[in-house]
Design a protein around this motif. Structure first.
Motif, PDB file in Angstrom:
ATOM      1  N   GLU A 820       3.395  -2.100  -1.972  1.00 51.37           N
ATOM      2  CA  GLU A 820       3.273  -3.567  -1.867  1.00 51.37           C
ATOM      3  C   GLU A 820       2.652  -4.115  -3.149  1.00 51.37           C
ATOM      4  OE1 GLU A 820       4.457  -6.510  -0.194  1.00 51.37           O
ATOM      5  OE2 GLU A 820       3.750  -5.536   1.649  1.00 51.37           O
ATOM      6  N   ARG A 825      -6.941  -9.323  -9.567  1.00 46.58           N
ATOM      7  CA  ARG A 825      -7.913 -10.401  -9.379  1.00 46.58           C
ATOM      8  C   ARG A 825      -8.252 -11.056 -10.729  1.00 46.58           C
ATOM      9  NH1 ARG A 825     -11.106  -5.994  -8.357  1.00 46.58           N
ATOM     10  NH2 ARG A 825     -10.795  -6.250  -6.137  1.00 46.58           N
ATOM     11  N   TRP A 928      -6.744   0.931  -8.497  1.00 46.43           N
ATOM     12  CA  TRP A 928      -7.407   1.162  -7.200  1.00 46.43           C
ATOM     13  C   TRP A 928      -7.610   2.649  -6.915  1.00 46.43           C
ATOM     14  CZ3 TRP A 928      -4.975   4.127  -3.572  1.00 46.43           C
ATOM     15  CH2 TRP A 928      -3.600   4.346  -3.746  1.00 46.43           C
TER      16      TRP A 928
ATOM     17  N   GLU B  19     -15.334  -4.181  -4.210  1.00 54.23           N
ATOM     18  CA  GLU B  19     -14.034  -4.518  -4.809  1.00 54.23           C
ATOM     19  C   GLU B  19     -13.128  -3.290  -4.833  1.00 54.23           C
ATOM     20  OE1 GLU B  19     -14.756  -6.062  -8.716  1.00 54.23           O
ATOM     21  OE2 GLU B  19     -15.029  -8.127  -7.993  1.00 54.23           O
ATOM     22  N   MET B  20     -13.711  -2.148  -5.274  1.00 59.88           N
ATOM     23  CA  MET B  20     -12.905  -0.930  -5.367  1.00 59.88           C
ATOM     24  C   MET B  20     -12.378  -0.508  -3.993  1.00 59.88           C
ATOM     25  SD  MET B  20     -15.272   0.996  -8.216  1.00 59.88           S
ATOM     26  CE  MET B  20     -14.944   2.626  -7.645  1.00 59.88           C
ATOM     27  N   ASP B  23      -9.597  -2.753  -2.876  1.00 62.25           N
ATOM     28  CA  ASP B  23      -8.346  -2.467  -3.579  1.00 62.25           C
ATOM     29  C   ASP B  23      -7.644  -1.261  -2.954  1.00 62.25           C
ATOM     30  OD1 ASP B  23      -8.796  -4.531  -5.297  1.00 62.25           O
ATOM     31  OD2 ASP B  23      -9.417  -3.297  -7.007  1.00 62.25           O
ATOM     32  N   ILE B  24      -8.419  -0.246  -2.609  1.00 56.34           N
ATOM     33  CA  ILE B  24      -7.841   0.945  -1.965  1.00 56.34           C
ATOM     34  C   ILE B  24      -7.240   0.541  -0.615  1.00 56.34           C
ATOM     35  CG2 ILE B  24      -8.369   3.209  -0.964  1.00 56.34           C
ATOM     36  CD1 ILE B  24     -10.669   3.358  -3.123  1.00 56.34           C
ATOM     37  N   ALA B  26      -6.150  -2.316   0.213  1.00 58.08           N
ATOM     38  CA  ALA B  26      -4.948  -3.136   0.024  1.00 58.08           C
ATOM     39  C   ALA B  26      -3.718  -2.248  -0.121  1.00 58.08           C
ATOM     40  CB  ALA B  26      -5.106  -4.028  -1.206  1.00 58.08           C
ATOM     41  N   PHE B  27      -3.861  -1.116  -0.832  1.00 55.73           N
ATOM     42  CA  PHE B  27      -2.707  -0.227  -0.966  1.00 55.73           C
ATOM     43  C   PHE B  27      -2.305   0.348   0.393  1.00 55.73           C
ATOM     44  CE2 PHE B  27      -0.791   3.948  -1.246  1.00 55.73           C
ATOM     45  CZ  PHE B  27       0.333   3.654  -2.002  1.00 55.73           C
ATOM     46  N   PHE B  28      -3.288   0.873   1.111  1.00 52.71           N
ATOM     47  CA  PHE B  28      -2.940   1.547   2.375  1.00 52.71           C
ATOM     48  C   PHE B  28      -2.538   0.554   3.463  1.00 52.71           C
ATOM     49  CE2 PHE B  28      -5.219   4.920   0.173  1.00 52.71           C
ATOM     50  CZ  PHE B  28      -4.333   5.970   0.362  1.00 52.71           C
ATOM     51  N   GLY B  30      -0.266  -1.627   2.921  1.00 51.17           N
ATOM     52  CA  GLY B  30       1.091  -2.032   2.559  1.00 51.17           C
ATOM     53  C   GLY B  30       2.045  -1.878   3.727  1.00 51.17           C
ATOM     54  N   ALA B  31       3.145  -2.597   3.680  1.00 50.42           N
ATOM     55  CA  ALA B  31       4.188  -2.553   4.713  1.00 50.42           C
ATOM     56  C   ALA B  31       3.639  -2.916   6.083  1.00 50.42           C
ATOM     57  CB  ALA B  31       4.831  -1.165   4.767  1.00 50.42           C
ATOM     58  N   GLY B  32       2.697  -3.832   6.065  1.00 54.19           N
ATOM     59  CA  GLY B  32       2.191  -4.367   7.324  1.00 54.19           C
ATOM     60  C   GLY B  32       1.434  -3.381   8.191  1.00 54.19           C
ATOM     61  N   HIS B  33       0.862  -2.339   7.564  1.00 55.79           N
ATOM     62  CA  HIS B  33       0.023  -1.418   8.333  1.00 55.79           C
ATOM     63  C   HIS B  33      -1.199  -2.152   8.884  1.00 55.79           C
ATOM     64  CE1 HIS B  33       1.723   2.448   6.487  1.00 55.79           C
ATOM     65  NE2 HIS B  33       1.926   2.479   7.787  1.00 55.79           N
ATOM     66  N   HIS B  45      -9.011   8.837   0.999  1.00 53.82           N
ATOM     67  CA  HIS B  45      -9.080   8.600  -0.446  1.00 53.82           C
ATOM     68  C   HIS B  45     -10.531   8.611  -0.922  1.00 53.82           C
ATOM     69  CE1 HIS B  45      -7.151   7.240  -4.195  1.00 53.82           C
ATOM     70  NE2 HIS B  45      -8.320   6.659  -4.414  1.00 53.82           N
ATOM     71  N   ARG B  47     -13.024  10.090   0.407  1.00 51.03           N
ATOM     72  CA  ARG B  47     -13.564  11.451   0.509  1.00 51.03           C
ATOM     73  C   ARG B  47     -13.077  12.314  -0.667  1.00 51.03           C
ATOM     74  NH1 ARG B  47     -13.262  12.021   5.956  1.00 51.03           N
ATOM     75  NH2 ARG B  47     -11.007  12.197   5.713  1.00 51.03           N
TER      76      ARG B  47
END
Lengths: 977, 91
Positions: A820, A825, A928, B19-20, B23-24, B26-28, B30-33, B45, B47
């Motif tokens: 996605e 930012r 990220w 923030e970090m 961001d992580i 936001a990736f996971f 994705g695709a409406g998870h 991630h 860990r």
């Protein structure tokens, strides 16, 4: 002039040319041979060879001048003519292919007379100062005069000629004086025989087409661009012409200065990730010149201005030769013995660990170090320091490649070798500028493009490759910085929705569940080129056309660089690229693949060697019990099972007073890492910074211990280039400071109480091979035998692996990941309306510590900010004006270069000079997944100013102070002037 | 982002970690998870790639209210803490 040890076979090995979908998949004319007779001897050679080459391969040397193995046959000098039974006249052997049953005579009275006649004409227009000529001892013209038995020149020297400046008291209009404008070589036209080898080298090998033969007949002469000097012309100083020249016309200035080399040693370039193989041509322990190795597997005898010429830094007077220490960074440096420096560093590290805990120190390795050196530093950190706080500069360049490719394909490396590009039909270049960053590979890519392969460039800036002689990109997707993922998703959208998926490949090779999920995601209307156009700025029709071309144009190969990785979504973009390659079946054979172009020579190697805090060598996680046990047994020590700090995390931890000791080998974090002021604050907070380097670099200005390192000429080891190719670095002189870098790390480990007893770097590689399955078959002896090895190299692949993922992916089935688009930012607004993006230039390398100390400064002596005429005009900025660039992180001042290469709203600069402060502006935003900094997107404002920034003034004052503190150590610490 | 997340000059304290982590997440996501599904990826991630000190700081910050953390990141921290506790208990 060619290498002193290479034999020139006259014409290249026969090549199989293939362009277009049908021919690429046709088998090459493999291993077919032809029998013929040369001078009564039956010989067998590869089909397609020239008669000249066939003879040379069998020890029969036909005289030649315009022919060289470096270039295609030309047939102009008429010296290599032969007689062939049943053929009319005297064909040139360089342009005559062998045929079965051919009977060739290379020597008889008639041929001798013809050749002598040709040579007589050449020499009638050539100076006779052979004894004092720089080519003396290795001049092909002189050799040929001897070979044909030239005894007289009947024409005399009174007629028209190019040799004498004056004739009968009058100026000679044909005479052209020496061009010494290039800092590395001279052009002496009076010695030119107009064989065209230089012109052809510039065309065929380099692909710049800067040289030409001007005029006709006897007035013909070699000219650079429009009869300019070499420096004023388009010449990029790759030196291919110098190597091709059979006379002294084009000669290295070092050769003119020092005379012919007496021995030659093969080594590997210490600049970019192409990893060119060179012959260091030596007089004793002094380098006369560097000549690219014709047998070099990455470069095939080609080089660039850095590798061939820019090695003067290794003997520069700024180089520090003696260890030094100081208690505080405001103290003068003090020269000490190696014993004292090492003991001091070790005692400080132990003191810090005793006071702040075992995790309070760490180390940073560099892509400029050999595999053996990086392996040893990570071993020092894990085994002697007892923690996993080790990282490498790949953190700030290609860490997303490691992560993204491991997640999708299963291995953290590029999939092809460089030669694979010669089988590509559609080349996609994303966020890379090969002609500047990877020039020797760019030359090969351009060769393929001139053969007819198609080109798609995705880059915010109009890089040279978009339009260059004989090459034009079919599509330049000029996206806005920071929108890579939006673009790759819309390309994928077209592939999926227009039925361009290679369904058979996906079914056989990839996970079906992850593919279906991905297909559904990218097919969604929000990823369509039309909807994404508002984000990327790229017209939807261009995106659709590019996607169709990549998916249906035959072999599609993607090459990418830091314009992909150095973003907040760097890892996502790498996965997006892998997704696209898998969906179109463009992976697992020659001519296709996913190819990261690595910035520095040993980025791949430093990552392979376990430099990341979470991985042991071979990309195995520290929490993996079996792997950890393997290393614990081998190293006889208990290892931590949790990841350590990455470079940016180290800075944060330093400011938290949890991380206070750092060993940095060959890396300059104070210049290369983002948000300089944050980095220097962190370094200032540390209690013991140990820097091992050639120079007092920016980081060393914050150091307490300086350990003088060795250049690549002074040590043995290996580098691994962007194609996973492991090549030898060979010592050609003794370490000038006394120790090779691996020895210094070993001394430090022993002083820390952890015993290391390697006698030679080959023993380190043997240990790597024992502990790392992908390196199991690698040893110095095996590399010497094969020339170079592409890992994986083990029982299954004893000669290495040029192409990966052939029958199955390293992880088994290829895995698609949903990517996605998440906007960064780092947003533009009224205060910071422009986006700054950064990059590199051909003549300088990375932080410039090496190239700034060479004549390469004559091409680029300051970093400039490129700005579009529209943005410049709005701000009253003219070309050459001082421009203040301010971001949320800081500000600096650079001179403007007004150019349409950048799009409106985008500014661009390079970062080769520390006083430029490019990284004062860049922020700590990062990828990220890996914390790779977002160098490529910084919101800025530009204004016309009249003086340096406050940071630059502080930087200048601090640098002056540090130079003063260094000078107090005494003149002995410097290399002799 | 609350000011309390900042800890001193030149230092972003927990704010940067937040923030970090976001961001992580936001990736996971994705695709409406849904956050719950994404949280497993985020926890894994953290860990695998974060130094334990960073994880501890962010977990502590979560206990103080965790202002600014996305739902998936917040859930991941809970999972991470539970997994760490059970691992410690097992030892």
């Amino acid at each position: 002039m060619r290498s002193i040890v290479e034999q020139d076979l006259g014409t290249p090995a026969p090549k199989f040319r293939n362009v277009g979908r049908t021919t690429t998949t046709a088998p090459a004319a493999a291993n077919k041979t032809v029998m013929l007779t040369i001078d009564g001897r039956e010989v067998e050679v590869a089909e397609g060879s020239s008669v000249l080459r066939a003879a040379a391969l069998n020890g029969i040397h036909i005289p030649k001048l315009c022919a060289t193995e470096q270039l295609d046959a030309f047939g102009s000098c008429r010296l290599c003519l032969v007689q062939i039974e049943g053929m009319k006249g005297y064909p040139a052997s360089c342009t005559t292919p062998v045929a079965a049953g051919m009977k060739v005579s290379t020597q008889n009275d008639k041929l001798a007379a013809l050749r002598r006649g040709v040579m007589e004409l050449y020499i009638s227009d050539h100076p006779l100062d052979c004894l004092t000529c720089p080519a003396n001892g290795h001049c092909e013209l002189q050799d040929m005069a001897g070979a044909v038995g030239l005894r007289e020149v009947r024409y005399g020297y009174d007629g028209a000629n190019h040799v004498y400046a004056k004739q009968q008291g009058e100026d000679n209009a044909l005479f052209v004086g020496k061009d010494e404008s290039n800092p590395y070589f001279t052009f002496d036209a009076s010695k030119c025989i107009v064989c065209s080898r230089c012109v052809r080298a510039c065309d065929e090998q380099q692909g710049t087409l800067a040289l030409t033969i001007q005029s006709r007949g006897f007035a013909s002469k070699v000219a650079a661009s429009q009869d300019e000097t070499f420096m004023q012309s388009e010449c990029v100083s790759c030196g291919a012409c110098v190597q091709a020249c059979p006379t002294a016309t084009l000669s290295e200035k070092t050769l003119i200065d020092k005379g012919q080399a007496e021995h030659s040693r093969i080594t590997t370039c210490a600049y970019c990730g192409v990893g060119c193989s060179f012959r260091a041509e030596m007089k004793g322990e002094e380098v006369v010149r560097m000549v690219p190795n014709q047998d070099g597997h990455a470069n095939h005898g080609h080089s660039c201005v850095k590798g061939r010429f820019a090695i003067g830094y290794a003997t520069h007077s700024d180089r520090i030769m003696k260890p030094m220490i100081r208690a505080k960074i405001s103290d003068p440096w003090r020269e000490v013995s190696w014993e004292e420096a090492i003991a001091y560093a070790a005692s400080e590290f132990k003191r810090i660990q005793a006071k702040y805990g075992v995790d309070s120190i760490g180390g940073i390795t560099s892509s400029r170090c050999t595999n053996e050196e990086t392996y040893l530093v990570q071993k020092l950190v894990r085994a002697a320091f007892g923690n996993n706080n080790v990282d490498t500069c790949a953190r700030v360049c290609h860490s997303p490649t490691g992560y993204g490719l491991k997640q999708t394909l299963g291995e953290s490396a590029g999939t092809q070798n460089f030669d694979s590009v010669m089988h590509a039909d559609v080349i996609v270049v994303i966020g890379a500028n090969p002609t500047d960053g990877h020039p020797v590979f760019a030359s090969q890519m351009k060769r393929r493009l001139r053969q007819g392969a198609r080109l798609i460039v995705a880059d915010p800036r109009r890089i040279d490759l978009v339009r260059t002689p004989h090459i034009a990109a079919d599509h330049h997707l000029q996206l806005r910085p920071g929108t890579n993922v939006a673009l790759i998703n819309s390309l994928a959208h077209v592939v999926v929705t227009e039925g361009l998926v290679d369904e058979a490949f996906v079914r056989a090779r990839c996970e079906s569940a992850s593919f279906e999920q991905w297909r559904e995601f990218v097919a969604d209307a929000h990823n369509s080129p039309e909807q994404m156009e508002a984000v990327t700025g790229v017209p939807a029709v261009e995106v659709r056309a590019a996607a169709r071309l990549y998916a249906t144009g035959g072999n599609g190969a993607i090459y990418y660089g830091l314009g992909v990785t150095e973003h907040s979504q760097g890892s996502t973009m790498v996965m997006g690229i892998a997704n696209l390659a898998m969906a179109t079946g463009n992976i697992g054979r020659e001519g296709v693949g996913v190819n990261p172009l690595r910035g520095q020579n040993n980025v791949q190697g430093s990552c392979d060697m376990g430099s990341f805090p979470h991985e042991f060598p071979g990309y195995r996680h520290v929490s993996d019990d079996a792997t950890r046990l393997l290393f614990e047994n081998a190293w006889q020590v208990t290892l931590q099972n949790e990841p350590g700090l990455r470079i940016p995390n180290m800075f944060e931890a330093a400011l938290d007073r949890e991380f206070l000791g750092l060993y940095v080998e060959g890396e300059d974090i104070a210049q290369s890492d983002p948000n300089t002021q944050h980095v220097t604050a962190a370094l200032s907070a540390m209690e013991c910074v140990v820097v091992q380097d050639l120079f007092l670099n920016e980081t060393a200005k914050f150091a307490h211990v300086f350990l003088p390192g060795s250049s690549f000429l002074e040590k043995d080891g290996t580098f691994t280039n962007a194609e996973r190719r492991i090549s030898r670095v060979r010592k050609v002189m003794h370490p000038k400071s006394g120790y090779a870098d691996w020895e210094i790390t070993q001394l430090l480990a022993n002083a820390m109480g952890y015993a290391m007893n390697y006698a030679h770097p080959s023993e380190i590689m043997d240990e790597i091979a024992r502990l790392t399955p992908t390196f199991a078959g690698v040893s110095f002896a095996r590399i010497d035998e094969l020339g170079s090895i592409q890992w994986p190299c083990n029982d299954a692949h004893p000669d290495g692996t040029p192409t990966m993922h052939i029958d199955e992916f390293v992880r088994g089935k290829g895995r698609f990941l949903v990517t996605e688009y998440v906007p960064t930012r780092e947003k533009v607004n009224a205060k910071f309306p422009l986006i700054l993006t950064t990059g590199r230039i051909l003549s300088q390398y990375n932080v410039g510590a090496q190239t700034r100390r060479t004549f390469n400064n004559q091409w680029h002596d300051e970093d400039r900010v490129e700005i579009h005429p529209h943005d410049a005009e709005e701000r009253g900025i003219a070309d050459g004006d001082w421009v203040g660039i301010a971001s949320r992180a800081g500000d600096t001042v650079l001179r403007a270069q007004v150019t349409e290469r950048v799009q409106p709203g985008v500014v661009y600069t390079t970062f080769h000079f520390p006083e430029s402060g490019a990284n004062v502006i860049t922020t700590e935003n990062s990828d990220w997944a890996t914390n790779c900094p977002e160098y490529k997107v910084t919101a800025v404002q530009c204004t016309r100013v009249s003086q340096p920034s406050d940071w630059q003034k502080r930087f200048r004052a601090f640098s002056d102070l540090q130079q003063d503190l260094l000078n107090k150590a005494g003149a002995d610490v410097f290399a002799a002037k | 982002m609350s000011e309390s997340a900042h800890q001193g000059p030149g230092h972003k304290g927990a704010a940067h970690l937040v923030e970090m982590a976001n961001d992580i997440a936001a990736f996971f996501s994705g695709a409406g998870h849904a956050p719950a599904a994404a949280a497993d990826g985020v926890a894994d991630h953290l860990r695998k790639f974060w130094d334990p000190r960073m994880r501890r700081k962010l977990i502590a910050y979560g206990h103080q209210g965790g202002a600014g953390l996305s739902d998936a990141a917040r859930l991941a921290l809970v999972k991470l803490e539970a997994a760490t506790a059970s691992a410690n208990a097992a030892e």
